[in-house]
Design an enzyme around this catalytic site. Structure first.
Site, PDB file in Angstrom:
ATOM      1  N   GLU A   1      -1.950  15.771  -0.052  1.00  0.00           N
ATOM      2  CA  GLU A   1      -1.803  16.393   1.274  1.00  0.00           C
ATOM      3  C   GLU A   1      -0.451  17.077   1.375  1.00  0.00           C
ATOM      4  O   GLU A   1       0.576  16.484   1.024  1.00  0.00           O
ATOM      5  CB  GLU A   1      -1.863  15.358   2.408  1.00  0.00           C
ATOM      6  CG  GLU A   1      -3.228  14.858   2.746  1.00  0.00           C
ATOM      7  CD  GLU A   1      -3.220  13.914   3.956  1.00  0.00           C
ATOM      8  OE1 GLU A   1      -2.324  14.011   4.823  1.00  0.00           O
ATOM      9  OE2 GLU A   1      -4.115  13.061   4.009  1.00  0.00           O
TER      10      GLU A   1
ATOM     11  N   GLU B   1      -2.657   6.505   2.777  1.00  0.00           N
ATOM     12  CA  GLU B   1      -1.356   6.180   3.369  1.00  0.00           C
ATOM     13  C   GLU B   1      -1.311   4.822   4.076  1.00  0.00           C
ATOM     14  O   GLU B   1      -1.227   4.751   5.305  1.00  0.00           O
ATOM     15  CB  GLU B   1      -0.965   7.267   4.368  1.00  0.00           C
ATOM     16  CG  GLU B   1      -0.802   8.626   3.752  1.00  0.00           C
ATOM     17  CD  GLU B   1      -0.181   9.629   4.724  1.00  0.00           C
ATOM     18  OE1 GLU B   1       0.184   9.234   5.851  1.00  0.00           O
ATOM     19  OE2 GLU B   1      -0.043  10.790   4.341  1.00  0.00           O
TER      20      GLU B   1
HETATM   21  C1  BGC Z   1      -2.694  11.832   7.329  1.00  0.00           C
HETATM   22  C2  BGC Z   1      -3.613  12.815   8.006  1.00  0.00           C
HETATM   23  C3  BGC Z   1      -2.877  13.556   9.097  1.00  0.00           C
HETATM   24  C4  BGC Z   1      -1.716  14.301   8.477  1.00  0.00           C
HETATM   25  C5  BGC Z   1      -0.896  15.122   9.455  1.00  0.00           C
HETATM   26  C6  BGC Z   1      -1.317  12.354   7.078  1.00  0.00           C
HETATM   27  O1  BGC Z   1      -0.409  11.346   7.318  1.00  0.00           O
HETATM   28  O2  BGC Z   1      -3.269  11.345   6.157  1.00  0.00           O
HETATM   29  O3  BGC Z   1      -4.727  12.138   8.486  1.00  0.00           O
HETATM   30  O4  BGC Z   1      -3.679  14.420   9.826  1.00  0.00           O
HETATM   31  O5  BGC Z   1      -0.853  13.381   7.871  1.00  0.00           O
HETATM   32  O6  BGC Z   1      -0.284  14.310  10.393  1.00  0.00           O
END
Ligand code: BGC
Length: 445
Positions: free
Chosen positions: A354, A166
């Protein structure tokens, strides 16, 4: 909805990152990272917490890998801490750091878990930050050397790579708003770091492919679907601006489309940092795009907000259901995110690298009945399936995150894990959502 509905080749996994879980911040020759330093400053991290111990994954990785195995999760996405391999960012190599990641990679393979490596998940070596960090064009060389070392050391066994995590987040929060490490602000810092990160994203991928042409190389991009607060022309303009800033800034230059300056005239200043040949160097035909999405944004025009004249209307203000991060729970937005990425003809394959949620987990009788998280995951997966059934090129999904961990500026309060961590004792408890994922992966729910 069952796992089988997604087809046999769909990739299922779980994700985390080095600084958020490893701890052992000064063990076995590890160098200082910008997060070690940032968390020592006042009022930067909630409750003045830091990642120095985190989940102590550095010592407890056998238990965590065993848990991944016990939950039947076939793919594990983790990141490498640059400071463990090259403590000062450039120059001397720390072989104990290499040993550590060899143990993780070999440990995964022995258990039948496929390792997916992110090369940079926000923990820049502090010594490089002293030289300007991402604002210094030399970062390209430093980063290339680091990537080369990783691929030389691990590329014989690791076949799936993500270059950056990101870049929108670490440049925006770290070099424009100053709310993440290294805490810099201002348009110049921001634009220079954006351009250098975009170059590194492509150059890093070229290096990996140069060594291992058959490896799968991607990079990860945050994405929040953006809607207008009211159906007015002004708010629609605000949508276009925020969308360009959040969702188009890094993917489009890699696809040869340049920066989205037409919606964001202030971006034209990025020209100051562009050298001949850069537009070509920015391009890279990734094997896959890692799409990371949690929520949507609703935005409105704002006369008083300089530079972009647009602001988000937060979920609390809109009184909608939300997670502990105060992010709106809006499952269709993951479908929208996939649809948008899918619409770029240059995007070959999409993995959700994610997706997940933080809720207030309560332990009763040594168990955590996190029904809200299960519902969140289930409803989001249904939207992923919808995209897949409409023949969009989405081919994988990773839950964020394996264990509760250090949630950057929010500290340890928001818990995203499928596994609960008692940060005082480091005891792990698999949450109901962990068992739910296991059952789902076994095709039993
Ligand atoms: C990031 C993580 C973070 C997650 C939740 C993402 O933007 O890659 O490192 O913990 O979001 O905030």
């Amino acid at each position: 909805m069952r796992r089988n509905d997604f087809g046999e080749n769909f990739i299922w996994g779980i994700a985390c990152s080095a600084y958020q879980i490893e701890g052992a911040h000064n063990i076995d020759g590890k160098g200082i990272s910008i997060w070690d330093v940032f968390s020592e400053k006042r009022n930067k991290i909630a409750n003045r917490e830091d990642g120095k111990t985190a989940c102590d994954f550095y010592h407890r990785y056998p238990e965590d890998l065993a848990n991944i195995k016990s939950l039947n999760i076939p793919n594990f996405r983790f990141s490498i801490a640059w400071t463990r391999l090259i403590p000062e960012g450039t120059g001397k190599i720390n072989y104990k750091g290499i040993d550590f990641y060899n143990k993780i990679i070999d440990g995964c393979i022995e258990l039948g878990i496929t390792p997916w490596i992110t090369l940079y998940h926000w923990d820049l070596p502090y010594y490089l930050e002293l030289k300007g960090g991402w604002t210094n064009r030399s970062i390209i060389q430093w980063f290339e050397n680091y990537v080369e070392l990783c691929v030389q050391q691990f590329g014989d066994r690791v076949k799936h790579w993500m270059v950056l995590n990101e870049p929108v987040a670490f440049t925006g929060a770290g070099y424009f708003l100053g709310i993440h490490a290294p805490g810099k602000r201002g348009v110049e810092n921001y634009l220079s770091s954006v351009h250098h990160a975009a170059l590194c994203q492509a150059e890093g991928a070229r290096i990996i492919k140069g060594y291992y042409p058959n490896s799968q190389v991607g990079s990860t991009f945050s994405y929040s679907h953006v809607d207008a607060h009211t159906e007015t022309k002004k708010d629609y303009l605000a949508v276009e601006k925020i969308d360009a800033l959040l969702n188009r800034l890094f993917i489009e230059p890699s696809l040869g489309m340049g920066y989205p300056t037409e919606k964001l005239p202030f971006l034209n200043k990025i020209e100051t940092f562009i050298k001949p040949g850069d537009y070509k160097r920015l391009q890279y035909n990734f094997d896959f795009i890692g799409l990371q999405t949690y929520t949507r944004e609703v935005v409105k025009h704002s006369f008083f907000t300089p530079v972009i004249n647009a602001v988000p209307v937060n979920a609390k203000e809109r009184n909608v259901s939300r997670t502990l991060m105060n992010w709106e729970i809006h499952p269709p937005s993951i479908y929208q995110a996939i649809k948008r990425m899918d619409s770029y003809s240059g995007v070959k394959k999409i993995y959700i690298t994610e997706n997940g949620a933080a809720f207030n987990d309560i332990i009763i009788d040594n168990s955590i009945q996190d029904q809200q998280r299960i519902k969140y995951l289930d409803t989001h997966l249904q939207e992923v399936l919808r995209a897949k059934e409409e023949n969009m090129k989405v081919e994988g999904y990773f839950v964020w995150s394996l264990t509760d961990n250090f949630e950057w500026a929010e500290g340890y309060h928001p818990r995203f894990g499928l596994i609960y961590v008692d940060f005082k004792t480091q005891k792990r408890i698999i949450k109901q959502s962990g068992y739910w994922y296991k059952k789902f992966l076994e095709n039993r729910n």
